[in-house]
Design an enzyme around this catalytic site. Sequence first.
Site, PDB file in Angstrom:
ATOM      1  CG  ASP A 303      93.074  13.811  54.820  1.00  0.00           C
ATOM      2  OD1 ASP A 303      93.942  13.678  53.938  1.00  0.00           O
ATOM      3  OD2 ASP A 303      92.037  14.491  54.662  1.00  0.00           O
ATOM      4  CD  GLU A 358      97.273  15.414  53.620  1.00  0.00           C
ATOM      5  OE1 GLU A 358      97.228  15.355  52.385  1.00  0.00           O
ATOM      6  OE2 GLU A 358      96.327  15.807  54.313  1.00  0.00           O
TER       7      GLU A 358
END
EC number: 2.4.1.18
Length: 606
Positions: A303, A358
């Site tokens: 992330d 991401e």
Amino acid sequence: TNLSIDDNEGGLNKFSKSYKSFGVNQFVDGGVYCKEWAPGAEAVFLTGDFNGWNPFSHPYKKMDYGKWELFIPPGQDGFSPVPHGSKLKVVIRAQNGELLYRISPWARYVVRYEGKVNYDWVHWDPPQTYIRKHRSPKKLKSLRIYESHVGIASPEGKIASYKNFTFNVLPRIRDLGYNCIQLMAVMEHAYYASFGYQVTSFFAASSRYGTPDDLKELIDVAHSMGITVLLDVVHSHASKNSEDGLNKFDGTDSCFFHSGSRGTHRIWDSRLFDYANWEVLRFLLSNLRMWIEDYGFDGFRFDGVTSMLYHNHGIGKEFSGDYNEYFGLDVDEDALCYLMLANHMINFLHPECITIAEDVSGMPALCRPVAEGGGGFDYRLAMAIPDKWIKIIKELKDEDWNMGNIVYTLTNRRCDEKYIAYAESHDQALVGDKTLAFRLMDAEMYTNMSVFTPLTPVIDRGIQLHKMIRLITHTLGGDGYLNFMGNEFGHPEWLDFPRKGNNESFHYARRQFNLTDDHLLRYKFLNEFDRDMNKLEEKFGWLASPPAYVTEKHESNKVIAFERAGLLFIFNFHPYESYVDYRVGVEVPGKYPFLTLSFLQRNLLN
């Protein structure tokens, strides 16, 4: 870093295995070995239930480089002096003389007891731990990801459990044809409404869903179904909590993080790691190995990679893909090197594992091997695609949809890097935004989804476009596909966790799987379409095939045609025109049988 990864006696292999020695660890002979890194501490002690909470009876010995060690011998009965389930605290004497009661950064299990604000560190060493029964699946070629959150995986208004997910949700995922799940919000986070992105204990599986053994069972059962399990790992930042987090662990504002303004993300209000620090690297790399080796995870979705890659964290920056936007002085080389090192370690020690970045910036070579100078990720998320669908639905009439622009967005990727395509993820489901289904059908989802009500123009259009958007994204948009749980059947409304702003309500923090189980509701048609779409990909493998060859993007006819994996796909987006004997070009001449007639009849006509 000059670390030799293949040296079993040292190097990166041993360096990244520190999760077996730091924190509080049980020895075979019954003794307990404790180790911490607190470079700013004047003294360190261990206290807890085992010593009547005497803060000074068990001091650590100061070692080199800010490390502290303590060995507690077994009791007279030969058993551990720190029983399973007992509460513990690390006591830090800060440089100003203040005593700080902290949870070890390496704690494996932390619990928030009823009526308390902060988490407690609970020693996890059960006499019998869960033993894996099934091997991990082989590395997938076609990746069909079901993005999942354990806590909301129930129609009931409560925090659901690992057990519920194992026995009630995994069978659904398997039947839908997904071969991979991405588990969000597993790393312990004090604030439930953070969606798991404000991590407080990096080595602890969230106790709000159950025990560590419950999570191990979940992963093992998924493996028995042939499902790969990825962890949504958050190494881009950490919660600012100090009493039950990493912040100010040793009394200083640095330790694991940059000091001063560089150590705080001004939008997320969280702490930022110092990736140049040797012990921070040990902590993060060991964290990855622990999730793989102790729990059985098959890889990670990293992330916040954009925030890591740039000193400005991508705030207020619009990336166009121009190469002048990359590799300049704004790139955080320490963070980039950490990501390369992490992927290098994972690929060498566990080559079957998958990593996904991401990254919204489109950093070139992020998904090329480290040996080539790349970032080492297997895939990156195609984050422009969901934004494009939202923009089209919000701003354009059906007759104004631009076929060329849709094709460009779905195919605008570097052919030598793999992308995970998705029409929507958890981001679009959150409160303040809307899912595709809710944007398309809005309030009529409350009144006109029964098969006994007339098929209104809004519901008819919404169901058809929901299917077409997902199918063209699946087939044209990338080398893998992702769906957030519930969106496959057009889950109504939004996702909102209990918080003060909604009176701590769980009403929107759940997934109403009962809607698709009700055969009197039209949600079942979307669910069946999603299943058949995945099953068709499983048969023909277009995600693992070379990119599609687009033969037509006709603006006035609103038709898109392309070939991939030996299949010919033709989409008619025109709001009212149908075509007979429509001609499109194909690579190979001949007669093309309509292989998926039953598939289309059962779904597109419903």
